[in-house]
Scaffold this motif. Structure first.
Motif, mmCIF file in Angstrom:
data_model
loop_
_atom_site.group_PDB
_atom_site.id
_atom_site.type_symbol
_atom_site.label_atom_id
_atom_site.label_comp_id
_atom_site.label_asym_id
_atom_site.label_seq_id
_atom_site.Cartn_x
_atom_site.Cartn_y
_atom_site.Cartn_z
ATOM 1 N N HIS A 359 -75.576 -111.884 -16.238
ATOM 2 C CA HIS A 359 -76.713 -111.232 -16.820
ATOM 3 C C HIS A 359 -77.459 -109.913 -15.570
ATOM 4 O O HIS A 359 -77.146 -108.192 -15.616
ATOM 5 C CB HIS A 359 -77.525 -111.099 -17.555
ATOM 6 C CG HIS A 359 -78.380 -110.081 -18.315
ATOM 7 N ND1 HIS A 359 -77.975 -109.274 -19.181
ATOM 8 C CD2 HIS A 359 -80.017 -110.173 -18.162
ATOM 9 C CE1 HIS A 359 -79.392 -107.860 -19.558
ATOM 10 N NE2 HIS A 359 -80.324 -108.440 -18.769
ATOM 11 N N VAL A 360 -78.416 -110.936 -14.976
ATOM 12 C CA VAL A 360 -78.958 -109.829 -13.445
ATOM 13 C C VAL A 360 -78.227 -108.987 -12.765
ATOM 14 O O VAL A 360 -78.547 -107.491 -12.593
ATOM 15 C CB VAL A 360 -80.288 -110.905 -12.955
ATOM 16 C CG1 VAL A 360 -81.060 -109.694 -11.742
ATOM 17 C CG2 VAL A 360 -81.112 -111.405 -14.350
ATOM 18 N N LEU A 361 -77.027 -109.728 -12.473
ATOM 19 C CA LEU A 361 -75.876 -109.252 -11.430
ATOM 20 C C LEU A 361 -75.279 -107.882 -11.746
ATOM 21 O O LEU A 361 -75.326 -106.653 -11.472
ATOM 22 C CB LEU A 361 -74.952 -109.614 -11.188
ATOM 23 C CG LEU A 361 -75.612 -111.109 -9.944
ATOM 24 C CD1 LEU A 361 -74.065 -111.940 -9.819
ATOM 25 C CD2 LEU A 361 -76.374 -110.760 -8.308
ATOM 26 N N SER A 362 -75.365 -107.916 -13.355
ATOM 27 C CA SER A 362 -74.452 -106.329 -14.155
ATOM 28 C C SER A 362 -75.757 -105.872 -14.455
ATOM 29 O O SER A 362 -75.172 -104.337 -14.385
ATOM 30 C CB SER A 362 -73.463 -107.123 -15.393
ATOM 31 O OG SER A 362 -74.157 -107.085 -16.441
ATOM 32 N N MET A 367 -77.709 -100.016 -12.418
ATOM 33 C CA MET A 367 -79.097 -99.783 -11.868
ATOM 34 C C MET A 367 -78.737 -98.920 -10.675
ATOM 35 O O MET A 367 -79.145 -97.597 -10.172
ATOM 36 C CB MET A 367 -79.940 -100.671 -11.960
ATOM 37 C CG MET A 367 -80.876 -100.543 -12.783
ATOM 38 S SD MET A 367 -82.474 -102.167 -12.781
ATOM 39 C CE MET A 367 -82.924 -102.675 -14.227
ATOM 40 N N SER A 368 -78.155 -99.685 -9.732
ATOM 41 C CA SER A 368 -77.668 -99.042 -8.680
ATOM 42 C C SER A 368 -76.768 -97.773 -8.790
ATOM 43 O O SER A 368 -77.245 -96.491 -7.957
ATOM 44 C CB SER A 368 -77.118 -100.262 -8.094
ATOM 45 O OG SER A 368 -75.686 -99.625 -7.125
ATOM 46 N N ARG A 369 -76.124 -98.011 -9.718
ATOM 47 C CA ARG A 369 -74.966 -96.475 -10.215
ATOM 48 C C ARG A 369 -76.361 -94.955 -10.493
ATOM 49 O O ARG A 369 -75.358 -94.371 -10.690
ATOM 50 C CB ARG A 369 -74.068 -97.296 -11.299
ATOM 51 C CG ARG A 369 -72.432 -97.428 -10.236
ATOM 52 C CD ARG A 369 -71.411 -97.656 -11.315
ATOM 53 N NE ARG A 369 -71.983 -98.378 -12.650
ATOM 54 C CZ ARG A 369 -71.347 -100.126 -11.929
ATOM 55 N NH1 ARG A 369 -71.839 -100.688 -11.012
ATOM 56 N NH2 ARG A 369 -72.160 -100.615 -13.538
ATOM 57 N N SER A 370 -76.917 -95.956 -11.760
ATOM 58 C CA SER A 370 -77.432 -94.548 -11.888
ATOM 59 C C SER A 370 -78.211 -94.798 -11.299
ATOM 60 O O SER A 370 -79.377 -93.313 -11.043
ATOM 61 C CB SER A 370 -78.384 -95.266 -13.052
ATOM 62 O OG SER A 370 -79.407 -95.658 -13.103
ATOM 63 N N TYR A 371 -79.114 -94.987 -9.890
ATOM 64 C CA TYR A 371 -80.301 -94.207 -8.990
ATOM 65 C C TYR A 371 -78.835 -93.508 -7.995
ATOM 66 O O TYR A 371 -79.660 -92.975 -7.338
ATOM 67 C CB TYR A 371 -81.092 -95.463 -8.346
ATOM 68 C CG TYR A 371 -82.062 -96.092 -8.720
ATOM 69 C CD1 TYR A 371 -83.281 -95.100 -8.064
ATOM 70 C CD2 TYR A 371 -82.465 -96.605 -10.432
ATOM 71 C CE1 TYR A 371 -84.422 -95.451 -9.544
ATOM 72 C CE2 TYR A 371 -83.523 -96.496 -10.792
ATOM 73 C CZ TYR A 371 -84.897 -95.831 -10.593
ATOM 74 O OH TYR A 371 -85.863 -96.082 -10.588
ATOM 75 N N GLU A 404 -87.217 -97.211 -3.162
ATOM 76 C CA GLU A 404 -88.846 -98.595 -4.075
ATOM 77 C C GLU A 404 -88.551 -98.432 -5.529
ATOM 78 O O GLU A 404 -88.735 -99.452 -5.905
ATOM 79 C CB GLU A 404 -89.949 -97.945 -3.561
ATOM 80 C CG GLU A 404 -89.999 -98.270 -1.785
ATOM 81 C CD GLU A 404 -91.797 -97.515 -0.780
ATOM 82 O OE1 GLU A 404 -92.573 -98.269 -0.491
ATOM 83 O OE2 GLU A 404 -92.192 -96.592 -1.591
ATOM 84 N N ALA A 405 -88.481 -97.267 -5.896
ATOM 85 C CA ALA A 405 -87.874 -96.636 -7.423
ATOM 86 C C ALA A 405 -87.932 -97.963 -8.028
ATOM 87 O O ALA A 405 -87.795 -98.567 -8.923
ATOM 88 C CB ALA A 405 -88.326 -95.578 -7.883
ATOM 89 N N LEU A 406 -86.047 -97.689 -7.519
ATOM 90 C CA LEU A 406 -85.271 -98.769 -7.914
ATOM 91 C C LEU A 406 -85.182 -100.210 -7.694
ATOM 92 O O LEU A 406 -85.395 -101.310 -8.200
ATOM 93 C CB LEU A 406 -83.533 -98.752 -6.996
ATOM 94 C CG LEU A 406 -82.769 -99.507 -7.220
ATOM 95 C CD1 LEU A 406 -82.500 -99.379 -8.810
ATOM 96 C CD2 LEU A 406 -81.320 -99.159 -6.215
ATOM 97 N N GLY A 407 -86.231 -100.441 -6.814
ATOM 98 C CA GLY A 407 -86.464 -102.133 -6.173
ATOM 99 C C GLY A 407 -87.245 -102.303 -6.771
ATOM 100 O O GLY A 407 -87.654 -103.593 -7.792
ATOM 101 N N ALA A 408 -88.255 -101.618 -7.340
ATOM 102 C CA ALA A 408 -89.700 -101.869 -8.924
ATOM 103 C C ALA A 408 -88.872 -102.090 -9.652
ATOM 104 O O ALA A 408 -89.187 -102.997 -11.018
ATOM 105 C CB ALA A 408 -90.757 -101.087 -9.282
ATOM 106 N N ASP A 409 -87.501 -101.423 -10.285
ATOM 107 C CA ASP A 409 -87.301 -101.323 -11.534
ATOM 108 C C ASP A 409 -86.653 -102.955 -12.111
ATOM 109 O O ASP A 409 -86.007 -104.139 -12.469
ATOM 110 C CB ASP A 409 -86.021 -100.809 -11.888
ATOM 111 C CG ASP A 409 -86.422 -98.935 -12.433
ATOM 112 O OD1 ASP A 409 -87.872 -99.380 -12.724
ATOM 113 O OD2 ASP A 409 -86.152 -97.898 -12.414
ATOM 114 N N ILE A 410 -85.234 -103.325 -10.648
ATOM 115 C CA ILE A 410 -85.043 -104.077 -9.969
ATOM 116 C C ILE A 410 -86.011 -105.650 -10.692
ATOM 117 O O ILE A 410 -85.711 -106.634 -11.247
ATOM 118 C CB ILE A 410 -84.084 -104.546 -9.602
ATOM 119 C CG1 ILE A 410 -83.394 -103.938 -9.255
ATOM 120 C CG2 ILE A 410 -83.904 -105.889 -8.736
ATOM 121 C CD1 ILE A 410 -82.606 -103.318 -7.711
#
Ligand SMILES: Cc1cc2nc3c(=O)[nH]c(=O)nc-3n(C[C@H](O)[C@H](O)[C@@H](O)COP(=O)(O)OP(=O)(O)OC[C@H]3O[C@@H](n4cnc5c(N)ncnc54)[C@H](O)[C@@H]3O)c2cc1C
Ligand SMILES: Cc1cc2nc3c(=O)[nH]c(=O)nc-3n(C[C@H](O)[C@H](O)[C@H](O)COP(=O)(O)OP(=O)(O)OC[C@H]3O[C@@H](n4cnc5c(N)ncnc54)[C@H](O)[C@@H]3O)c2cc1C
Lengths: 477, 369
Positions: A359-362, A367-371, A404-410
């Motif tokens: 689940h987390v990997l998908s 998220m990676s695509r949307s960022y 950093e924002a993506l990192g925080a989301d992850i």
């Protein structure tokens, strides 16, 4: 990222403070020229830098005690430092602080094979601890990838882990005792060559306290007899989900590998291009290592093979020689280096329940695509400690902030599925402001009370771990 | 004396917030040494039940009042166990009742496998507690690797209820290996036995238990897959040949033997005080020689020594200064100092921590100093 404003009254007293330090230390142990203190302006989280007031490099516990007593008297913050490999900004200075580096304290004080421990000074590097006992058939188990450089003092402060901690545990499980100097200069012996404390487990809370409770000058570490042998296998899968299920099945079957490492396609490709380890081009790759005599290894690998085959691997490659084992590990061990070649990156360190892996990997993929930022995954799958690497371009304005924002989301996702913000790198300054995602104000209050007891003035590494807003009243006290 | 039995964490929290008088915290009360003055009992057994068990992630989360036996049963059904081999001291202490997870954690109670798999605190990956002011706190979590914030998990484990009342605990688990065997060396004196155990523990054959029961033998346990157990016990027997030829116990006898060692069976139904010493293993025989003990049992390769002495004997005075500590585990008469007094600076830190977490001094006052 905010840091507290430096205290002008300390900055104005710099000359006096440096003079007083010089009076109690050998001449080469105090550094205050800006050209020289620059070497201490950051750790491995290089995006953040700040020149300290001064740096001191003591050689003995007595010198550490004298430094702390003086800084306590002067009200000067102190930031302990090992080798400066923290990925969380744990050793980042403030402009009004003294950096206390333990790198010169690197001796072995005692080795005792009958009782299986070694006592070393805190600046000794992780790998050279094993180096000191290897010829006699022993090793020190926690093995961070940075083990060539990082120091035992830093390992204790961060409670560092490594690839082999699935079987052997992390630093806290291999630490028997410390000599620690509190901010007021008092020197304490905690634990030693015996097991378990006779009172409260102070050693347990010191380990992982990120240099905020005291300066560790010596550590008593458990050493273990080296296994007869070890052998890795490489298993390739056509999806992350299947690889994740395979990990869970291996664990359930009662095999306890020393390591289960996971790499996804972006990571496999980068490593392959960089290290040419001969990895298959597939969606997900596991490296599973088992230990023992040849016959024991065969037995365990037969079981792992049977489990893996149930999941239709695209590749199952068992090492047949020392050379092949090295090649299997080569790509994994150069993963961070490989990424560094092609990009700037941020390395995350959240842990999740193993069952949440697919689940987390998908979700990370989405998220990676949307960022619009690539993320490569390489991690310790057996214990759920993920290392998503977010790739960005430091020269592109706004890219660091975006990553950093993506990192925080992850990391928020990791907490949401039942995990945590950091499995081994620590909070430092990097994840300080995310602490409320995982903890309530009361949870943090309980932790901060421990600091109140060890360091009532909050002078040791004060701007780390907890959100500044939560600590301002205490730091001001 | 009243018994208070909060139904959940919220009720416990309200109870402690308004409380002024001392409380004695109990789980299964299989082990309640009489210390301090009169106090109401705070019974934690209603905080019971397994809330999460994921065999594929080797993780269990349960209420602190959950009976140990229930947990062991559920884990056994999946071929898993708590790694640290929890002792059952009821036979030693002459108590009845049902041990709870909270009682195990509060005492950091660990058995023979402690020397290889770590103590209770090493398998403990998270917990919830309510401190003496009624504040509910979470620390750690349910994942094996977690360095987020300070490790209060370790601080609470072994705090014997003096910093807070545990409400929920999380453990990492291990699979139960398919086979086990025990090598027995007979007729060794204490010093040679400790040397033999050191040789075994310094070998790569992964000994998971090393105990010396004077008069009975020196026991070394090996666990794992069947072929591997056979291979390693053979190699170990050869390594230990200088200490004599070893007998071999099979799996069933191994289980019986280590249960007896774990539960200190040789002292059951024998009179006298019982002490537990944690020492540097090679120091153990020399320290024991100073004790004038009625009987001893060495575990953890010599690092743990169970001692039976005449009632009221002050063992610590006989020992003098040594590296380690002595805890009184069984006594007929009321006792004041269960734990070894700590060096002044450590005692001061511990007292300051207790004042922070239990400012009114209501949780097991006097137990830990
Ligand atoms: C001073 C002392 C030292 C001990 N040392 C060891 C040891 O080294 N090894 C060993 O195997 N056993 C030790 N024991 C015994 C150990 O407590 C039992 O093995 C344990 O399993 C009993 O469980 P119980 O539920 O019956 O706990 P109880 O007998 O009810 O309580 C045991 C201790 O835990 C505390 N406690 C119980 N529940 C909670 C809770 N929910 N929250 C906070 N505190 C709680 C109690 O206040 C008490 O201090 C010790 C006991 C004591 C009193
Ligand atoms: C390429 C790379 C790979 C890495 N791989 C891993 C890994 O696999 N596993 C892992 O866990 N970490 C890893 N790390 C992170 C880092 O190496 C660890 O956190 C390490 O323990 C830091 O040690 P250090 O000596 O460099 O400490 P520093 O970076 O100097 O300091 C780290 C923290 O410890 C404190 N500190 C240092 N010395 C003392 C002391 N003597 N007393 C009190 N506090 C002290 C500092 O104040 C700071 O908060 C990696 C880092 C890099 C750059």
């Amino acid at each position: 990222m905010d840091m507290p404003l430096p205290d002008p009254s300390i900055l104005s007293r710099k000359a006096r403070i440096v003079d007083r330090l010089r009076a109690i230390l050998p001449h080469d142990a105090v550094i205050d020229a800006p050209a020289e203190t620059r070497a201490y302006d950051c750790d491995a989280l290089t995006a953040y830098r700040c020149q300290p007031l001064a740096a001191v490099l003591p050689r003995t516990t007595a010198e550490v005690s004298a430094i702390l007593r003086l800084c306590h008297e002067e009200g000067v913050p102190v930031v302990p430092r090992g080798s400066g490999t923290s990925l969380a900004g744990g050793a980042l200075p403030t402009a009004d602080c003294v950096i206390l580096g333990v790198a010169r304290m690197n001796g072995v004080l005692e080795t005792d094979y009958a009782n299986r421990f070694i006592r070393v000074q805190a600046g000794r590097t992780n790998l050279s601890v094993t180096g000191a006992v290897e010829a006699d058939g022993f090793f020190y188990a926690p093995d961070p990838s940075s083990q060539l450089a990082c120091a035992i003092g830093g390992n204790i402060a961060m409670n560092s882990g490594g690839a082999h901690c699935l079987k052997y545990g992390v630093t806290t499980n291999n630490l028997l005792g410390v000599t620690i100097v509190l901010m007021d200069g008092s020197v304490l012996q905690i634990g030693g060559a015996h097991l378990d404390p006779g009172g409260l487990d102070l050693l347990g809370v010191i380990c992982g306290s990120e240099g905020q409770l005291g300066v560790v000058t010596e550590g008593t570490l458990r050493i273990l007899p080296k296994p007869e042998g070890a052998r890795p296998v490489l298993i390739g899968f056509s999806s992350n989900e299947v690889a994740g299920t395979c990990v869970s099945d291996i664990i359930k079957a009662g095999v306890l590998p020393v390591a289960i490492e996971f790499m996804d396609r972006p990571c496999i490709r980068a490593c392959e291009a960089f290290a040419k380890a001969g990895y298959p081009d597939c969606e997900a790759l596991l490296i599973v290592e088992v230990e023992g005599s040849d016959a024991e290894i065969d037995e365990q690998l037969a079981l792992i093979r049977a489990i893996a085959l149930r999941h239709d691997p695209v590749e199952f490659r068992e090492s047949r020689s020392e050379e092949e084992s090295k090649r299997i590990w080569l790509g994994r061990k150069s993963a961070f280096g490989a990424m560094g070649q092609i990009n700037d990156y941020i390395c995350l360190d959240g842990t999740i329940p193993v069952s949440a892996l697919p689940h987390v990997l998908s979700r990370i993929g989405e998220m990676s695509r949307s960022y619009g930022l690539d993320v490569a995954n390489v991690f310790h799958a057996g214990d759920g400690n993920m290392h998503p690497l977010i790739l960005f371009d430091a020269n592109k304005p706004g890219d660091l902030e975006l990553s950093e924002a993506l990192g925080a989301d992850i990391l928020k996702l990791c907490v949401e599925v039942g995990g945590c913000l950091t499995g081994e790198h620590g909070v430092g300054v990097e994840k300080r402001d995310l602490m409320p995602v995982q903890f309530t104000p009361d949870d943090m209050e309980a932790q901060m009370r421990v600091k109140d007891v060890f360091d009532p003035q909050w002078l040791l590494n004060p701007a780390k771990v907890f959100p500044l807003g939560a600590t301002s009243a205490r730091r001001g006290a | 004396m009243m018994t208070l039995r909060p139904a959940d964490e919220a009720e416990l929290s309200a109870l402690l917030r308004g409380r002024t008088g001392p409380l004695r915290v109990i789980g299964g009360a299989t082990r309640v040494l009489w210390f301090g003055g009169a106090a109401d009992l705070l019974d934690c057994t209603a905080l019971s039940g397994i809330t999460l068990y994921e065999p594929g992630a080797l993780t269990l989360v349960a209420g602190a009042g959950t009976p140990l036996a229930e947990v062991e049963r559920v884990l056994a059904a999946e071929g898993q166990r708590l790694p640290f081999e929890v002792p059952d001291l009821r036979g030693l202490l002459g108590t009845a009742g049902v041990s709870t997870l909270g009682g195990v954690v509060a005492a950091n109670a660990s058995g023979p496998r402690r020397l290889q798999a770590g103590a209770c605190r090493d398998s403990l990956i998270g917990l919830r507690f309510v401190d003496g002011t009624g504040m509910a706190v979470k620390t750690g979590g349910r994942v094996m690797k977690n360095v987020t914030g300070y490790d209060l998990v370790k601080l609470l484990a072994g705090s014997h209820g003096t910093l807070g009342v545990l409400t929920e605990v999380s453990f990492k688990l291990l699979p139960v290996p398919g086979a086990s065997a025990t090598l027995v060396l007979r007729g060794l004196d204490d010093a040679s036995a400790v040397q033999a155990m050191a040789a075994a523990l310094g070998s790569p054959f992964e000994v998971t238990g090393a105990a010396h029961w004077p008069g009975e033998g020196t026991f070394l346990r090996i666990e794992g897959f069947a072929d591997s157990v056979a291979y390693r016990s053979g190699r170990l027997a050869r390594l230990l040949a200088p200490f004599g030829s070893a007998d071999m116990l099979d799996g069933d006898d191994t289980a019986r033997q280590w249960q007896a060692i774990r539960d200190v069976a040789p002292f059951h139904d024998r009179p006298g005080d019982v002490w537990k010493l944690s020492v540097k293993p090679s120091d153990a025989p020399g320290l024991v020689a100073r004790l004038a003990a009625d009987a001893v049992l060495y575990d953890w390769g010599g690092g743990l020594v169970w001692v039976r002495t005449a009632p009221g004997a002050d063992l610590r005075a006989r020992l003098g200064p040594f590296e380690g500590h002595a805890t009184l585990i069984r006594a007929d008469a009321p006792v004041t100092a269960v734990f070894q007094p700590q060096p002044a600076p450590l005692a001061a830190l511990a007292a300051a921590l207790r004042r922070k977490f239990d400012p009114r001094g209501i949780l097991n006052p006097g137990l830990m100093g």
